[in-house]
Scaffold this motif. Structure first.
Motif, PDB file in Angstrom:
ATOM      1  N   ALA A  37       0.379  -1.394  -0.164  1.00 19.82           N
ATOM      2  CA  ALA A  37       0.070   0.393  -0.053  1.00 19.82           C
ATOM      3  C   ALA A  37       0.767   1.559  -0.098  1.00 19.82           C
ATOM      4  CB  ALA A  37      -1.587  -0.380   1.498  1.00 19.82           C
ATOM      5  N   PRO A  38       0.243   2.419  -0.808  1.00 22.08           N
ATOM      6  CA  PRO A  38       1.031   3.723  -0.232  1.00 22.08           C
ATOM      7  C   PRO A  38       1.160   4.322   1.469  1.00 22.08           C
ATOM      8  CG  PRO A  38      -0.924   3.987  -1.183  1.00 22.08           C
ATOM      9  CD  PRO A  38      -0.810   2.761  -0.484  1.00 22.08           C
ATOM     10  N   GLU A  39       0.473   3.625   1.973  1.00 20.33           N
ATOM     11  CA  GLU A  39       0.616   4.117   3.440  1.00 20.33           C
ATOM     12  C   GLU A  39       1.456   3.015   4.354  1.00 20.33           C
ATOM     13  OE1 GLU A  39      -3.129   5.610   1.650  1.00 20.33           O
ATOM     14  OE2 GLU A  39      -2.504   4.311   2.364  1.00 20.33           O
ATOM     15  N   MET A  40       2.623   3.639   5.647  1.00 18.89           N
ATOM     16  CA  MET A  40       2.357   2.430   7.307  1.00 18.89           C
ATOM     17  C   MET A  40       1.776   2.749   7.945  1.00 18.89           C
ATOM     18  SD  MET A  40       6.450   2.441   5.037  1.00 18.89           S
ATOM     19  CE  MET A  40       6.658   3.384   5.626  1.00 18.89           C
ATOM     20  N   SER A  41       1.946   1.855   8.586  1.00 19.14           N
ATOM     21  CA  SER A  41       1.700   2.116  10.006  1.00 19.14           C
ATOM     22  C   SER A  41      -0.330   3.189  10.436  1.00 19.14           C
ATOM     23  CB  SER A  41       2.391   2.538  10.855  1.00 19.14           C
ATOM     24  OG  SER A  41       3.529   2.490  11.137  1.00 19.14           O
ATOM     25  N   MET A  42      -0.922   2.146   9.451  1.00 17.79           N
ATOM     26  CA  MET A  42      -2.383   2.527   9.347  1.00 17.79           C
ATOM     27  C   MET A  42      -3.331   2.130  10.962  1.00 17.79           C
ATOM     28  SD  MET A  42      -1.209   1.328   6.359  1.00 17.79           S
ATOM     29  CE  MET A  42      -2.373   0.064   5.537  1.00 17.79           C
TER      30      MET A  42
END
Length: 564
Positions: A37-42
């Motif tokens: 995904a384009p984000e982390m630690s969501m």
């Protein structure tokens, strides 16, 4: 410390924890974190609250407590971890000890060598084979983009009718988020109740509360078809043939572990479909560990494997994996007691350990107690708690605890979780030394009081009966003598209206002639929370009645209709 290459697959919860912990323990290690995904630690457990408008800045779901977004630059600078987003791992070569990956934006392919690998591939929402599920307007809540879409729809005001498919944790939280925005919400649950971690009678209290907020709940009624026109959702057809019009359906019927990579590489997969790991979070390959929603772990009560996809457990598992990679087999993860909690409008519902139904299925002879009482003194703004304790009838060991209400449910479930993990009995808890002050609890905490009720039952001082049994007798036309020992004022404000006889506790000793003359006749006593009901039982038994039962939890735990 050697300069070993540690590669972590997955950047949601477990992955970042494993990567950061490993680097903290071994500053010489080369730690790489790969995230599709384009984000982390969501903070994915926060998605419903972002959708519901509890906060507006989506970056808060990705940020540290000080407000720094956990992106690639953050992981490089603050953690010393090379993090790569938009990077999908496509294969694991266990012989060469490399992972193959591809940039999902550019298509560029690459390989990354590892000495130790941690798989934190998470889980995917169940996608049932229901006609019309691919219509526009039918979606799950799994990724940030799902949360963004639902928040956009909420803010637009364009959606008036929504169906939530599934009455579990996520379904109920999304139900609240959308109902609070003014949408007309229907919840469809194929099973007989919401929140299957609760026993039926407590789940019905939750359902009653949800319905009081204008939400329509359909239990024992699954989805037969998603109906649409021109590719867009227009309604949901239920198994009973009824159709619920809607422009949006959120499917939340659980998740399945993402194990395609692990399976393709030959790692052992368990009976629940998750990756098999040992107590060190090591897979069937000694150089590969796994953590989070993709693994199976032990149940700490039964010792059997289970699937528990929870964010807190993912972080704990990942920490253990990192410790063992760097320090050797120094840490173990003993498993779960299945603790969970959710917010349901201004209600909370939580549990730990096993429900009565689950404990019986596991072969335990169980005894239970239901307690309805305040969370703190009335002069400190008391709120109601209704709880149920499940114990081993032979030893008194606490096997599970459930709690719902507007009061401090989290405190009660946290106390119970420690008791269940420690193998405490009701006798241990009955004399537990917990912190007390009026702003926080009663002098005898609700959890301790529940243990006292169970202790009284096991000692033969109190005979209880659950409200569902009472209702069944009433509906079946075999209702016993039902004695309400509340005050006339309380009776006027709210009553069961099932033919009960009102005799306030203070006048009971002088009103025994109003009771059945047959001392063996079945009598059920109750009050607001059934403390006075218990007092009444003791009085009647002292005067010769031999078949007196207390309706546990009183009228406040009654999950059926009452009259005002």
């Amino acid at each position: 410390m050697s300069s070993q290459n540690i590669v972590v697959i997955g950047g949601s919860a477990a992955g970042p924890k494993a990567a950061a912990r490993a680097k903290r323990l071994d500053q010489a290690a080369n730690v790489t974190l790969l995230q599709k995904a384009p984000e982390m630690s969501m903070a994915s457990c926060g998605y419903p609250y972002y959708i519901g408008g509890n906060f507006d800045n989506r970056d808060q779901l990705l940020s540290t407590p000080t407000g720094v977004v956990r992106n690639e630059a953050f992981f490089a600078g603050a953690k010393g971890v090379q993090a790569r987003v938009n990077t999908e791992v496509t294969a694991i070569d266990r012989i060469k000890k490399v992972v193959s990956c591809v940039n999902v934006i550019t298509g560029e392919k690459d390989t990354v060598p590892y000495d130790k690998l941690v798989i934190c591939s998470g889980a995917t929402p169940r996608h049932p084979p229901i006609k019309g599920i691919n219509l526009e307007g039918v979606q799950a809540l799994s990724e940030m983009r799902d949360a963004d879409k639902l928040r956009e729809l909420r803010d637009s005001g364009k959606v008036k009718d929504v169906v939530i498919v599934g009455g579990g944790l996520i379904g109920i939280e999304v139900c609240e988020a959308l109902a609070d925005s003014g949408m007309n919400v229907n919840v469809v649950e194929m099973l007989s109740q919401l929140l299957m971690f609760l026993d039926w009678e407590l789940a019905k209290l939750v359902e009653k509360h949800v319905a009081s907020k204008g939400v329509t709940v359909h239990t024992e009624n699954g989805v037969a078809e998603f109906m649409g026109e021109n590719g867009k959702l227009t309604g949901v057809k239920l198994n009973d043939g009824s159709v619920v019009p809607c422009e949006l359906a959120v499917v939340s019927i659980g998740v399945v572990p993402n194990v395609d990579l692990a399976r393709a590489s030959g790692l052992e997969i368990g009976g629940f479909g998750g990756i098999v790991v040992d107590e060190h979070m090591r897979t069937s390959d000694s150089n590969i560990y796994a953590a989070g929603d993709c693994v199976e772990i032990p149940n700490r009560i039964t010792g059997k494997k289970t699937y528990a996809p929870y964010g807190d457990l993912a972080n704990l598992e990942a920490r253990v994996a990192a410790d063992n990679i760097v320090l050797g087999d120094s840490s173990t993860f003993p498993g779960t007691v299945n603790s969970g909690i959710c917010k349901v409008f201004n209600f909370s519902a939580g549990s730990t350990g096993m429900s009565e139904k689950r404990a019986e299925a596991e072969g335990y002879e169980v005894v239970t107690a239901t307690n309805a009482s305040p969370d703190k003194p009335g002069f400190m703004g008391a709120k109601l708690l209704v709880s149920k304790m499940v114990a081993d009838a032979k030893t008194g060991r606490i096997l599970g605890f459930q709690c719902v209400g507007t009061g401090e449910v989290n405190r009660q479930v946290a106390e119970a979780a420690m008791a269940v993990m420690n193998g405490n009995t009701i006798y241990d808890i009955g004399v537990a030394d917990l912190p007390y002050a009026p702003p926080f609890s009663l002098a005898i905490d609700h959890f301790i009081a529940t243990a006292h009720i169970l202790e009284n039952k096991m000692a033969g001082l109190m005979t209880g009966i659950c409200n569902a049994e009472v209702k069944e007798m009433i509906d079946g036309g075999t209702a016993p003598f039902i004695l309400d020992v509340r005050s006339p004022v309380e009776f006027k404000e709210m009553r069961l209206n099932v033919g009960e006889t009102l005799i306030p506790l203070g006048t009971l000793r002088n009103s025994l002639d109003k009771l059945p003359s047959d001392k063996s006749a079945e009598i059920i006593t109750f009050c607001k929370i059934s403390m006075r009901g218990y007092e009444a039982q003791r009085v009647l038994e002292a005067n010769g009645w031999t078949n007196v039962k207390v309706m546990e939890g009183g009228i406040m735990a009654w999950p059926f209709k009452v009259e005002f």
